[in-house]
Design an enzyme around this catalytic site. Structure first.
Site, mmCIF file in Angstrom:
data_model
loop_
_atom_site.group_PDB
_atom_site.id
_atom_site.type_symbol
_atom_site.label_atom_id
_atom_site.label_comp_id
_atom_site.label_asym_id
_atom_site.label_seq_id
_atom_site.Cartn_x
_atom_site.Cartn_y
_atom_site.Cartn_z
ATOM 1 N N GLY A 86 0.774 -1.231 0.000
ATOM 2 C CA GLY A 86 0.000 0.000 0.000
ATOM 3 C C GLY A 86 0.807 1.284 0.000
ATOM 4 O O GLY A 86 0.295 2.332 0.400
ATOM 5 N N ASN A 123 1.748 2.961 -2.625
ATOM 6 C CA ASN A 123 1.120 3.873 -3.594
ATOM 7 C C ASN A 123 -0.204 4.417 -3.055
ATOM 8 O O ASN A 123 -0.525 5.595 -3.257
ATOM 9 C CB ASN A 123 0.904 3.163 -4.929
ATOM 10 C CG ASN A 123 2.186 3.071 -5.728
ATOM 11 O OD1 ASN A 123 2.623 4.045 -6.335
ATOM 12 N ND2 ASN A 123 2.818 1.913 -5.696
ATOM 13 N N MET A 144 -3.975 -7.251 -7.156
ATOM 14 C CA MET A 144 -3.444 -8.403 -7.881
ATOM 15 C C MET A 144 -4.530 -9.266 -8.537
ATOM 16 O O MET A 144 -4.484 -10.491 -8.462
ATOM 17 C CB MET A 144 -2.590 -9.254 -6.934
ATOM 18 C CG MET A 144 -1.451 -8.488 -6.289
ATOM 19 S SD MET A 144 -0.337 -7.752 -7.506
ATOM 20 C CE MET A 144 0.598 -9.207 -7.933
ATOM 21 N N LEU A 183 -7.348 -9.413 -12.132
ATOM 22 C CA LEU A 183 -7.852 -8.777 -13.337
ATOM 23 C C LEU A 183 -9.233 -8.193 -13.053
ATOM 24 O O LEU A 183 -10.031 -8.793 -12.332
ATOM 25 C CB LEU A 183 -7.959 -9.803 -14.472
ATOM 26 C CG LEU A 183 -6.635 -10.340 -15.016
ATOM 27 C CD1 LEU A 183 -6.903 -11.392 -16.092
ATOM 28 C CD2 LEU A 183 -5.789 -9.205 -15.572
ATOM 29 N N HIS A 185 1.993 0.358 -13.117
ATOM 30 C CA HIS A 185 2.754 -0.888 -13.294
ATOM 31 C C HIS A 185 4.249 -0.571 -13.339
ATOM 32 O O HIS A 185 4.660 0.381 -14.007
ATOM 33 C CB HIS A 185 2.310 -1.566 -14.598
ATOM 34 C CG HIS A 185 2.954 -2.894 -14.792
ATOM 35 N ND1 HIS A 185 2.510 -4.024 -14.140
ATOM 36 C CD2 HIS A 185 4.043 -3.260 -15.501
ATOM 37 C CE1 HIS A 185 3.296 -5.037 -14.464
ATOM 38 N NE2 HIS A 185 4.229 -4.601 -15.279
HETATM 39 C C1 GRF Z 1 3.669 -1.365 -7.343
HETATM 40 O O1 GRF Z 1 4.960 -1.620 -7.829
HETATM 41 C C2 GRF Z 1 2.687 -1.229 -8.468
HETATM 42 O O2 GRF Z 1 3.232 -0.661 -9.614
HETATM 43 C C3 GRF Z 1 2.326 -2.665 -8.743
HETATM 44 O O3 GRF Z 1 2.258 -3.259 -7.467
HETATM 45 C C4 GRF Z 1 3.132 -2.565 -6.588
HETATM 46 C C5 GRF Z 1 2.327 -2.166 -5.381
HETATM 47 O O4 GRF Z 1 3.145 -1.612 -4.374
HETATM 48 N N1 GRF Z 1 1.112 -2.753 -9.506
HETATM 49 P P1 GRF Z 1 2.455 -0.912 -3.123
HETATM 50 O O5 GRF Z 1 1.506 -1.946 -2.500
HETATM 51 O O6 GRF Z 1 1.731 0.294 -3.601
HETATM 52 O O7 GRF Z 1 3.583 -0.587 -2.198
#
Ligand code: GRF
Length: 192
Positions: free
Chosen positions: A14, A16, A88, A90, A107
């Site tokens: 989390g 992001n 994670m 679709l 991504h």
């Molecule tokens: C990130 O690298 C994002 O690009 C990918 O999954 C990861 C998630 O990281 N889709 P976080 O949970 O936000 O730390």
């Protein structure tokens, strides 16, 4: 001005999600949707006072039923954008149909290179000179939707997987809020 309600979907750490929540954006995170009851992102949302919907997809007979439940909760909160941040799974037709061009993903590679899992490691193992981050619209495929923005970095000669991972995440944490801001600012001019 209070902007639109958004939702963030996440399955893991989390970071992001946290960056989006703390960014100076003209929107409100009305809901975190998480499919993993043990995911650390849930605790982050709790600390930030953001409402969380934790749903185990295995408790639903079909993907459509799972997404119908999510959709109901999103509509209840008048959510108009969905941002995936390490979610994670679709996205299926139920949500895509309800949110055309309003579901966005980040991504950690320069798509179309290295879609799917472990993208940073895939790029590192392949000894690419350049890799980066992509923000894109979500479609039914695995990291296949139209690209909105990309930012690249040069892999250093002495780069380790750990250092590359840190650098990629730094780019993500800068790029995702920028793109969200841009999308929200141009919302009234977006075609659906
Ligand atoms: C990130 O690298 C994002 O690009 C990918 O999954 C990861 C998630 O990281 N889709 P976080 O949970 O936000 O730390």
């Amino acid at each position: 001005m209070v902007g639109p309600n958004i939702a963030v979907f996440a399955s893991g750490t989390g970071s992001n999600f946290e960056v989006i929540a703390e960014a100076d954006l003209d929107c409100r995170i009305a809901l975190l949707v998480c499919d993993k009851p043990q995911a650390p992102v849930i605790q982050k949302a709790y600390k930030l006072g953001i409402e969380t919907l934790v749903l185990d997809p295995k408790q639903f007979l079909t993907k459509a039923a799972y997404e119908e439940k999510i959709l109901f909760e999103l509509k209840e909160r008048q959510v108009s954008w969905v941002f995936l941040a390490g979610y994670m799974r679709l996205i299926g037709g139920t949500l895509l149909h309800a949110y055309p061009k309003r579901i966005i993903n980040i991504h950690p590679s320069l798509l179309p290179d290295f879609p799917g899992k472990d993208s940073i490691k895939q790029a590192f193992d392949k000894k690419v000179n350049t890799t980066g981050v992509t923000v894109h619209y979500v479609d039914q495929g695995m990291d296949t939707g139209p690209v909105i923005a990309q930012r690249s970095l040069e892999v250093n000669p002495d780069e380790t997987l750990e250092s590359l991972t840190i650098r990629i995440h730094e780019i993500e944490h800068a790029l995702y809020p920028e793109v969200i801001r841009m999308l929200l600012e141009h919302e009234d001019r977006l075609e659906v």
